[in-house]
Design a protein around this motif. Structure first.
Motif, short mmCIF file in Angstrom:
data_model
loop_
_atom_site.label_atom_id
_atom_site.label_comp_id
_atom_site.label_asym_id
_atom_site.label_seq_id
_atom_site.Cartn_x
_atom_site.Cartn_y
_atom_site.Cartn_z
N GLY A 148 3.80 1.96 6.73
CA GLY A 148 2.84 0.94 6.34
C GLY A 148 2.50 0.86 4.87
O GLY A 148 1.69 0.02 4.46
N ALA A 149 3.09 1.73 4.04
CA ALA A 149 2.78 1.73 2.61
C ALA A 149 3.42 0.53 1.92
O ALA A 149 4.43 -0.02 2.37
N ARG A 150 2.82 0.12 0.80
CA ARG A 150 3.47 -0.82 -0.11
C ARG A 150 4.43 -0.04 -0.99
O ARG A 150 4.17 1.12 -1.32
N THR A 151 5.54 -0.64 -1.38
CA THR A 151 6.55 0.09 -2.14
C THR A 151 7.15 -0.79 -3.23
O THR A 151 7.43 -1.97 -3.01
N ILE A 152 7.38 -0.18 -4.40
CA ILE A 152 7.92 -0.89 -5.57
C ILE A 152 9.00 -0.03 -6.22
O ILE A 152 8.82 1.17 -6.39
N ALA A 153 10.10 -0.68 -6.60
CA ALA A 153 11.14 -0.03 -7.40
C ALA A 153 11.20 -0.71 -8.77
O ALA A 153 11.10 -1.94 -8.86
N GLN A 154 11.36 0.08 -9.80
CA GLN A 154 11.55 -0.47 -11.14
C GLN A 154 12.86 -1.25 -11.18
O GLN A 154 13.87 -0.82 -10.61
N ASP A 155 12.87 -2.41 -11.83
CA ASP A 155 14.07 -3.23 -11.82
C ASP A 155 15.14 -2.69 -12.76
O ASP A 155 14.88 -1.87 -13.64
N GLU A 156 16.37 -3.17 -12.55
CA GLU A 156 17.51 -2.65 -13.30
C GLU A 156 17.38 -2.90 -14.79
O GLU A 156 17.75 -2.05 -15.62
N HIS B 240 6.75 -3.23 -17.17
CA HIS B 240 5.47 -3.71 -17.71
C HIS B 240 4.57 -4.33 -16.64
O HIS B 240 3.36 -4.46 -16.85
N ALA B 241 5.16 -4.71 -15.49
CA ALA B 241 4.37 -5.33 -14.43
C ALA B 241 3.77 -4.31 -13.47
O ALA B 241 2.91 -4.67 -12.65
N ILE B 242 4.18 -3.06 -13.57
CA ILE B 242 3.76 -2.06 -12.59
C ILE B 242 2.30 -1.63 -12.77
O ILE B 242 1.59 -1.46 -11.77
N ASN C 277 -0.36 -3.31 -13.43
CA ASN C 277 -1.24 -4.25 -12.75
C ASN C 277 -1.20 -4.06 -11.24
O ASN C 277 -2.22 -4.23 -10.56
N GLN C 278 -0.03 -3.70 -10.71
CA GLN C 278 0.08 -3.44 -9.27
C GLN C 278 -0.74 -2.21 -8.88
O GLN C 278 -1.33 -2.16 -7.80
N ILE C 279 -0.79 -1.24 -9.77
CA ILE C 279 -1.57 -0.03 -9.49
C ILE C 279 -3.06 -0.34 -9.51
O ILE C 279 -3.81 0.05 -8.60
N THR C 280 -3.52 -1.04 -10.53
CA THR C 280 -4.96 -1.30 -10.66
C THR C 280 -5.47 -2.22 -9.57
O THR C 280 -6.64 -2.15 -9.18
N SER C 281 -4.62 -3.10 -9.05
CA SER C 281 -5.07 -4.05 -8.03
C SER C 281 -4.90 -3.53 -6.61
O SER C 281 -5.35 -4.16 -5.65
N PHE C 282 -4.27 -2.34 -6.47
CA PHE C 282 -4.01 -1.81 -5.13
C PHE C 282 -5.28 -1.24 -4.51
O PHE C 282 -5.98 -0.44 -5.12
N THR C 283 -5.57 -1.68 -3.31
CA THR C 283 -6.78 -1.22 -2.59
C THR C 283 -6.47 -0.51 -1.29
O THR C 283 -7.39 -0.08 -0.59
N GLY C 284 -5.20 -0.40 -0.95
CA GLY C 284 -4.86 0.23 0.32
C GLY C 284 -5.00 -0.71 1.49
O GLY C 284 -5.08 -0.28 2.64
N ALA C 285 -5.04 -2.01 1.24
CA ALA C 285 -5.19 -2.99 2.32
C ALA C 285 -3.95 -3.00 3.20
O ALA C 285 -2.87 -2.58 2.78
N THR C 286 -4.10 -3.51 4.39
CA THR C 286 -2.98 -3.58 5.33
C THR C 286 -1.87 -4.42 4.75
O THR C 286 -2.10 -5.50 4.21
N ARG C 287 -0.66 -3.94 4.86
CA ARG C 287 0.48 -4.65 4.31
C ARG C 287 0.81 -5.88 5.14
O ARG C 287 0.77 -5.85 6.37
N PRO C 288 1.16 -7.00 4.50
CA PRO C 288 1.62 -8.17 5.25
C PRO C 288 2.83 -7.83 6.11
O PRO C 288 3.58 -6.90 5.80
N LYS C 289 3.01 -8.58 7.18
CA LYS C 289 4.11 -8.28 8.09
C LYS C 289 5.47 -8.55 7.47
O LYS C 289 6.46 -7.95 7.84
N ALA D 293 -1.40 2.28 -19.75
CA ALA D 293 -1.91 0.93 -19.51
C ALA D 293 -2.99 0.89 -18.44
O ALA D 293 -3.57 -0.18 -18.19
N LEU D 294 -3.31 2.02 -17.83
CA LEU D 294 -4.27 2.04 -16.73
C LEU D 294 -5.70 2.25 -17.23
O LEU D 294 -5.93 3.02 -18.18
N PRO D 295 -6.68 1.63 -16.56
CA PRO D 295 -8.08 1.86 -16.91
C PRO D 295 -8.56 3.20 -16.38
O PRO D 295 -7.91 3.82 -15.53
#
Length: 367
Positions: free
Chosen positions: A312-320, A345-347, A349-361, A191-193
């Motif tokens: 400081g990384a963003r982190t995602i787990a696949q749901d159950e 199926h939502a992951i 989009n998270q990859i393509t939109s990730f820019t390495g920006a500072t994570r919210p607090k 699904a990635l460009p």
């Protein structure tokens, strides 16, 4: 997991292999030997009255090849199957076909030439049989109920380091997966460009088979997918998959990254280990990284994901709901390392939109 041991049927034409596998099964308190067959016809006779909980199946068999037998099982009497194959190019291709035909796990024929090799074989065999049962829909068992054996942390490969600020670099994606991960990775990567951020991956898979897996994905994806080699540069549009039986670590080089492959003991019961990759990513990339943990049994990657989050990384787990086995993602969530749980199926989009920006607090919890 049920208190009753899992009944295992071994199908292999080698008497020596049948004996070695049977010995491992008998020594594991969570497993019980239903029988050992030399060919599919003998196995079919053993299954006339009672099905095993899980089958350990060789692919090179007399009278009927293992792949054909697997397909017949899945079409007539589906059950959890762990496939065991040889270290050959044809064996690697057959392994991919076995996964596509319904095998839950694939193992390489293990060595038994030293006590250490036998211990590793017992761990991988016991865990794979349990994972295959856990992957069967409707069969409930604790994903952390693993076979007996030592469990080393990433410390044996890469020393822990307190979180430190990392200069801004190119964005990087680190992914870990196990049981069910081959198809999960296919769904994500296809699904990635072509210009997606650089990706490093640990998928628990035997030595010599990761190359065939990478080539299969490369033929399906817009991005380039290859089995990693020491010195490979992480680059946009490229996914590097750790080879079986080698740990993979990330190294920062200027504003970019390279990977290195390392030998060493099993970490969190695996080699390559997601924990090793995630620890190196935490230390080298910090907030420039997005960590993703996909379906799999056990806890490999959970501690490493927590370190990524703390750095400081963003982190995602696949749901159950979309996991074949909700083990590794659940451990990551319970340990506090996963910011969010998302359906598979939502992951992308998270990859393509990730820019390495500072994570919210604060954790946003958004989908």
């Amino acid at each position: 997991m049920s208190a009753a041991p899992l009944n295992v049927l071994i199908v292999d034409d080698s008497a020596a292999i049948r004996s070695a596998f049977a010995s491992i099964v008998r020594e594991d308190p969570g497993l019980s030997l239903m029988g050992a067959a030399a060919d599919p016809y003998e196995a079919a006779k053993m299954m006339r009255d009672t099905l095993p909980d899980v089958m350990l199946l060789d692919l090179e068999l007399p009278k009927m090849d293992g792949l054909t037998f697997l397909r017949k099982i899945m079409s007539q009497r589906p059950l959890p199957v762990v496939v065991c194959s040889s270290h050959t190019e044809s064996g690697s291709q057959a392994m991919i076909k076995a996964l596509e035909s319904g095998a839950a796990e694939v193992l390489a024929k293990p060595r038994f030439d030293s006590p250490e090799a036998r211990r590793e074989a017992a761990i991988r065999l016991g865990d794979a049989l349990r994972a295959a049962v856990a992957a069967r829909k409707g069969r409930k068992m604790r994903p952390d109920a693993l076979s007996p054996g030592e469990k080393f942390t990433a410390d044996v490969i890469l020393p822990y380091r307190e979180p430190v600020a990392v200069p801004q670099t190119a964005p990087l994606i680190a992914i870990g997966a196990s049981t069910g991960g081959t198809e999960a990775l296919r769904e994500v990567l296809t699904a990635l460009p072509a210009d997606a951020p650089g990706i490093v991956i640990v998928q628990h898979m035997p030595e010599a088979f990761t190359g065939a897996f990478a080539r299969r994905l490369d033929g399906l994806c817009q991005i380039t997918v290859k089995e990693a080699e020491t010195g490979d540069t992480v680059a946009p549009g490229l996914a590097l998959i750790a080879p079986g039986n080698r740990h993979m670590v990330l190294r920062r080089v200027g504003r970019g990254y390279q990977v290195s492959l390392l030998d060493g003991p099993y970490v969190t019961r695996h080699r390559p280990s997601v924990d090793v990759l995630f620890r190196s990513t935490a230390q080298q990339a910090g907030a420039n990284a997005l960590g993703i943990i996909l379906t799999g049994m056990g806890s490999d990657g959970a501690a490493g994901m927590l370190e990524m989050y703390q750095n400081g990384a963003r982190t995602i787990a696949q749901d159950e709901a979309t996991c074949v086995v909700y083990g590794m993602p659940r451990e990551a969530v319970e340990m506090g390392g996963a910011e969010r749980e998302l359906p598979l199926h939502a992951i992308p989009n998270q990859i393509t939109s990730f820019t390495g920006a500072t994570r919210p607090k604060h954790r946003d919890g958004a989908a």
